[in-house]
Design a protein around this motif. Structure first.
Motif, PDB file in Angstrom:
ATOM      1  N   HIS A 101       1.086   4.058  -2.942  1.00  0.00           N
ATOM      2  CA  HIS A 101       0.857   5.478  -2.666  1.00  0.00           C
ATOM      3  C   HIS A 101       1.967   6.321  -3.286  1.00  0.00           C
ATOM      4  CE1 HIS A 101      -0.356   9.114  -0.559  1.00  0.00           C
ATOM      5  NE2 HIS A 101       0.901   9.257  -0.144  1.00  0.00           N
ATOM      6  N   THR A 142       1.487   9.045  -6.261  1.00  0.00           N
ATOM      7  CA  THR A 142       1.938  10.428  -6.061  1.00  0.00           C
ATOM      8  C   THR A 142       2.802  10.877  -7.231  1.00  0.00           C
ATOM      9  OG1 THR A 142       1.893  10.172  -3.650  1.00  0.00           O
ATOM     10  CG2 THR A 142       3.208  11.981  -4.541  1.00  0.00           C
ATOM     11  N   ASP A 175       0.827  -1.206   0.000  1.00  0.00           N
ATOM     12  CA  ASP A 175       0.000   0.000   0.000  1.00  0.00           C
ATOM     13  C   ASP A 175       0.862   1.258   0.000  1.00  0.00           C
ATOM     14  OD1 ASP A 175      -2.251  -1.558  -0.022  1.00  0.00           O
ATOM     15  OD2 ASP A 175      -2.639  -1.382   2.140  1.00  0.00           O
TER      16      ASP A 175
END
Length: 246
Positions: free
Chosen positions: A18, A22, A14
């Motif tokens: 992320h 981004t 996870d």
């Protein structure tokens, strides 16, 4: 104008996901726009970033839908032989972006129009851009096939009407696919397919196009080295299945 690059991502934690999201969301004026690809998207991915340590990667690499021609950046301990680039953990995200830019950043200087007439043969092809050559394809059919190829990730298409022009194109650009017309009313319907079969360095993929092919034509296309024989009028599912294998 920034190009959009669809990135297939397989695996990752996870936190790593992320970080990837981004990176993809960062607005850039000097490079490609990287977008996370999803199976439901109409377009095909242009590159894959795969966590080779993950269970999902093991399934993806052996699945029938796996495309061995798709450039792969492998992240993890044991990169597959077909990987284009590899990274170890912890992931250097800046290095990952540099790898993506190595493939696609130079395409910023190429004006790609899938409905344009044949692009100049001397135009340089960026390393991450795949190209197709149409030989003898009727105009209306060519427009449709250009659109389907763009969705499959082949963004540059050149068109020629003669074998002489075909030789000139092959001398100035590397092609990943040739789509050749088989005209049953001509004296030598398979002349274009024969031409590619006899090349010293055969193209990775050759697809035939003809009206109402019968089983004999299908067998003959296979003997000519064609990976598929598309029927005119086109069957969208048949076209999609053929182009997904390129």
């Amino acid at each position: 104008m920034a190009i959009t690059v669809w990135v297939k991502v397989v695996g990752f934690s996870d936190a790593e996901r992320h970080s990837l999201n981004t990176i993809f969301r960062v607005s850039r004026t000097d490079g490609p726009n990287y977008v996370l690809w999803k199976p439901e998207d109409a377009a095909s991915p242009n590159v894959a970033v795969i966590d080779v340590d993950s269970y999902e990667a093991g399934l993806d690499l052996v699945s029938p839908g796996f495309n061995p021609h798709l450039k792969m950046i492998a992240v993890g301990d044991s990169a597959p032989l077909g990987a284009w680039r590899a990274l170890q953990r912890p992931v250097d995200w800046a290095a990952l972006v540099q790898m993506l830019d190595e493939l696609f950043a130079s395409s910023q200087d190429v004006d790609i129009d899938i409905f344009a007439e044949s692009p100049p043969p001397q135009a340089p092809t960026p390393p991450g851009i795949r190209c197709a050559l149409f030989v003898g394809i009727p105009l209306v059919g060519a427009y449709y096939l250009r659109t389907r190829l763009a969705l499959a990730g082949l963004l540059v298409v050149d068109e020629v009407k003669s074998l002489e022009d075909c030789a000139d194109r092959l001398a100035t650009r590397r092609y990943d696919l040739a789509v050749v017309y088989v005209d049953p009313v001509t004296q030598d319907p398979w002349r274009y397919a024969k031409y590619f079969q006899d090349l010293p360095e055969p193209l990775p993929n050759v697809i035939g196009v003809m009206p109402s092919p019968d089983w004999k034509s299908v067998r003959l296309s296979e003997s000519m080295g064609c990976s598929a024989l598309l029927e005119v009028p086109f069957n969208p599912q048949q076209v999609l299945a053929a182009f997904q294998k390129v």
